[in-house]
Scaffold this active site. Sequence first.
Site, short mmCIF file in Angstrom:
data_model
loop_
_atom_site.label_atom_id
_atom_site.label_comp_id
_atom_site.label_asym_id
_atom_site.label_seq_id
_atom_site.Cartn_x
_atom_site.Cartn_y
_atom_site.Cartn_z
N LYS A 1 -0.64 14.31 -10.30
CA LYS A 1 -0.01 13.81 -11.52
C LYS A 1 0.97 14.85 -12.08
O LYS A 1 2.06 14.49 -12.57
CB LYS A 1 -1.08 13.49 -12.58
CG LYS A 1 -1.96 12.30 -12.24
CD LYS A 1 -1.16 11.01 -12.15
CE LYS A 1 -2.06 9.80 -12.07
NZ LYS A 1 -1.30 8.53 -11.97
N TYR B 1 -6.45 15.68 -8.32
CA TYR B 1 -5.88 14.56 -9.08
C TYR B 1 -4.81 15.07 -10.04
O TYR B 1 -3.70 14.53 -10.10
CB TYR B 1 -7.00 13.85 -9.84
CG TYR B 1 -6.51 12.82 -10.83
CD1 TYR B 1 -6.17 11.54 -10.41
CD2 TYR B 1 -6.41 13.11 -12.19
CE1 TYR B 1 -5.73 10.58 -11.31
CE2 TYR B 1 -5.97 12.16 -13.09
CZ TYR B 1 -5.63 10.90 -12.66
OH TYR B 1 -5.18 9.96 -13.56
N SER C 1 1.24 8.56 -15.64
CA SER C 1 0.58 9.81 -15.31
C SER C 1 -0.80 9.82 -15.98
O SER C 1 -1.55 8.86 -15.90
CB SER C 1 1.46 10.98 -15.76
OG SER C 1 0.86 12.21 -15.46
N ASP D 1 0.88 -1.17 0.00
CA ASP D 1 0.00 0.00 0.00
C ASP D 1 0.91 1.22 0.00
O ASP D 1 1.73 1.39 0.91
CB ASP D 1 -0.90 0.00 1.25
CG ASP D 1 -1.92 1.13 1.24
OD1 ASP D 1 -1.67 2.17 0.59
OD2 ASP D 1 -2.97 0.98 1.89
N THR E 1 -10.16 1.28 -18.15
CA THR E 1 -9.31 0.77 -17.08
C THR E 1 -10.04 0.60 -15.76
O THR E 1 -9.46 0.11 -14.80
CB THR E 1 -8.14 1.73 -16.84
OG1 THR E 1 -8.66 3.01 -16.45
CG2 THR E 1 -7.29 1.88 -18.09
N ASN F 1 2.33 2.85 -11.24
CA ASN F 1 1.02 2.88 -11.88
C ASN F 1 -0.13 3.11 -10.91
O ASN F 1 -1.15 3.67 -11.29
CB ASN F 1 0.79 1.56 -12.63
CG ASN F 1 -0.64 1.36 -13.02
OD1 ASN F 1 -1.15 1.99 -13.94
ND2 ASN F 1 -1.34 0.47 -12.31
#
Length: 278
Positions: free
Chosen positions: A154, A150, A136, A62, A185, A85
């Site tokens: 990134k 978010y 990213s 984690d 995804t 990832n």
Amino acid sequence: MTDGTPTPRRWFVTGANSGFGLALVHAALAAGDEVVAAVRRPDTMRELAAASGGRLSVVDLDLRDHDRLGAAVEAAGRIDILVNNAGFGLVGAIEETGEAELRSAMEVMFFGPLELTRLVLPQMRARRSGAIVQLSSMGGMLAFPGVGAYCAAKGALELASEALAGEVAPLGIKVLIVEPGAFRTGFAGPASLQAVETRIADYDGTAGATRNALPTAHGTQEGDPAKAAAAVLEVLGWKEPPLRLALGNDAVDEIRAKLARVGADLDATEELGRAMTV
């Protein structure tokens, strides 16, 4: 790879049990490589590991637990390609986003990946070979209402990786920043997309519109993760790979539009900007 890295290569992939991570695991195994899958739920990889002929191993990780990162890297042994990832979507206006929510996003998508990178680099420096792949998003190059936290995580990872690329290039180490658009995804699904707790009605037409729209795209995005994984493997094999790899029509178009807007701002303010010297 063409830089002296042994075959089979050994990958270390975070968030390897879904999305781009799982697609990269399959692509690496199909290429004859070995993979260490770093996941929060190791049982989700049991069947694939059993069918891999010993080429896929699984470690419990984690990214919020920094004490586990060193142990996971040590258990992995040689790592030729690190793939950062793991991540999740966080949607909400900046004013709606609480400090704990922002810090959680930064832990998983910035601090954790950078710590893993620092832990893996010594062995890569010693071998004068290796690759760091930062998964990213096109959101690492641009942002829009509702995904500011978010995109901030990134974007921070991208800028740190840009500096890293210049630092490690003379040492034979590659850095590849992957910037996907909308892919199938699970990013927009309930398991990965988190909405902030606070709601402010004034943002219903901006951040709220994004919050409502993202789940409706779940499973219908045009991007194929398997094709994205194949593209990553192809680019890693290039003699001179680029720093950034935008994937998907939307990513290419939106990033080009962002660069055009930046250029237009520079054109509009160039005279003022250059008038700062005595």
